[in-house]
Motif scaffolding. Structure first.
Motif: not given
Length: 429
Positions: A21-25, A73-74, A171-174, A262-263
């Motif tokens: 996650r930090w790498l892709f951010v 996130a998923g 992302l909030l909607a997901f 996400f799924g």
């Protein structure tokens, strides 16, 4: 459920996902840094000289960063929901995603059209920042629903566009959709009789997974694109944005990819894919198609953007197809690499993981600021500028996160308000 990997006993986090996650951010910051030195014409800071390295890295990041972040996130969505319960889970997502969305939308996002007019107007201020901010906010209060114009028109007409905050809104909607699905089908999500048999991902099975998943996303996306063209005569851009009352904005051509990733993350946790061998030992089977698809995507994209005008139509569909397959291949590849080689955390990695979200929040304005600083600086080539901007933006974003945003979030919000007031008072023609 037993997982054959190292975990933090307190947080129950799988280390390599935090590392990815930090790498892709940071790669998101690299992508935004590259935009000023690539063939993109709508970015607020646009250098005349272009960098091939920036263009290639931007292509790689475009195909990998957001799919991977939605996937991660998923992965964490189901265990967090189980631990907190539906009410606390929903409220927590509104606080963690909604509040930063509001603050950054008010302070950072309106900077972009202001800088766009400044650079396109010969580096001369034609209006105050306050006037520019009011125009942008007036557009926001229009609560537009439907397709936005092409990005160049959005920038020229100061139409409200969420910039990088679209990720938080979508992302909030997901998360909200996922929470509703969990409430309706909790028995399926919490099923303890899930098959725990090992998954033997051979090269043929991996290729089939990439082709089936990426191909399905491609076909669904093409159907949406065709619907947009049919319902909006005169539309020429297949990757326009759709606005849901200016609260959620997304590209219909990509939303199926993000929803799929996400799924896949949710399924990865529910079905225990990592421990069962979905990615274990399959690095070569993921690496080979990833390299082939990456080469094909960059080559097709290069022809499309640097060739004659008609090549855009000839190679556009092939480029889009290869990008969808590439996104799935890279998702599997980096998961396999992270699981095998990066499932530990030292002090630096732990710090970067803790700061990754705030790095995302703060990097955007820094990228534009450093691009502006180097815009009129002679004697520096576009590649050197790109590397400089990417490095400085990532470093300063980490510093702001580590010493301000994470330890002092309330003063940070106050500082954002002060920044907005200062720009409104002092940035004038």
């Amino acid at each position: 459920m037993v997982r054959s990997m190292s975990k933090d006993s307190k947080s129950e986090r799988i280390y390599f996902y935090d590392n990815l996650r930090w790498l892709f951010v940071i790669l998101v910051a690299v992508q935004h840094a590259a935009l000023a030195y690539s063939r993109v014409g709508w970015w607020p800071v646009a250098e005349r000289e272009k960098s091939m390295l920036a263009d290639w890295l931007m292509a790689f990041c475009d195909a990998s960063t957001m799919p991977m972040l939605f996937y991660i996130a998923g992965v964490f969505a189901l265990p967090v929901l189980r631990r907190k319960g539906l009410g606390a889970f929903t409220l927590g997502k509104f606080k963690r995603l909604g509040l930063p969305w509001l603050v950054c939308g008010l302070v950072i996002c309106p900077i972009v059209p202001f800088v766009y007019h400044y650079t396109r107007g010969g580096l001369i201020l034609t209006r105050s920042y306050w006037d520019s901010w009011l125009v942008t906010m007036q557009s926001f209060l229009g609560f537009d629903f439907g397709l936005l114009p092409p990005m160049s028109t959005v920038m020229q007409q100061d139409i409200f566009y969420q910039r990088y905050m679209w990720f938080l809104g979508l992302l909030l909607a997901f998360f909200l959709i996922f929470g509703a699905a969990y409430a309706l089908w909790r028995g399926w999500f919490d099923n303890r009789e899930i098959n725990q048999a090992p998954i033997n991902m051979t090269g043929l099975k991996t290729a089939g997974f990439i082709a089936a998943t990426g191909g399905a996303v491609f076909l669904a996306s093409c159907a949406v694109i065709m619907l947009m063209f049919v319902s909006s005569p005169g539309m020429t851009d297949p990757e326009v944005w759709f606005s849901v009352f200016n609260v959620i904005q997304f590209q219909p051509s990509r939303v199926f990819m993000y929803l799929t990733c996400f799924g896949l993350g949710v399924l990865s946790d529910r079905n225990n894919w990592t421990a069962r061998g979905m990615f274990n030992g399959g690095i070569v089977s993921w690496l080979a198609p990833s390299l082939v698809l990456l080469a094909a995507y960059i080559w097709l994209r290069h022809i499309m953007f640097y060739g004659p005008a008609e090549t855009m139509k000839l190679f556009g569909l092939l480029t889009f197809f290869s990008r969808n397959l590439l996104s799935i291949a890279l998702l599997g590849l980096f998961t396999a690499l992270g699981l095998k080689f990066w499932n530990t955390q030292g002090r630096v990695a732990r710090n970067l993981a803790a700061n990754s979200y705030d790095i995302y929040l703060s990097h955007y304005a820094l990228v534009i600021w450093f691009q502006l600083m180097l815009l009129a600086m002679p004697g520096i080539g576009p590649t050197a500028k790109f590397i400089t901007v990417a490095t400085l933006a990532a470093a300063y974003a980490w510093a702001i996160s580590n010493f301000l945003l994470r330890p002092r979030p309330i003063p940070a919000i106050g500082a954002a308000g002060a920044l907005l007031a200062g720009m409104a008072l002092w940035i004038k023609p």
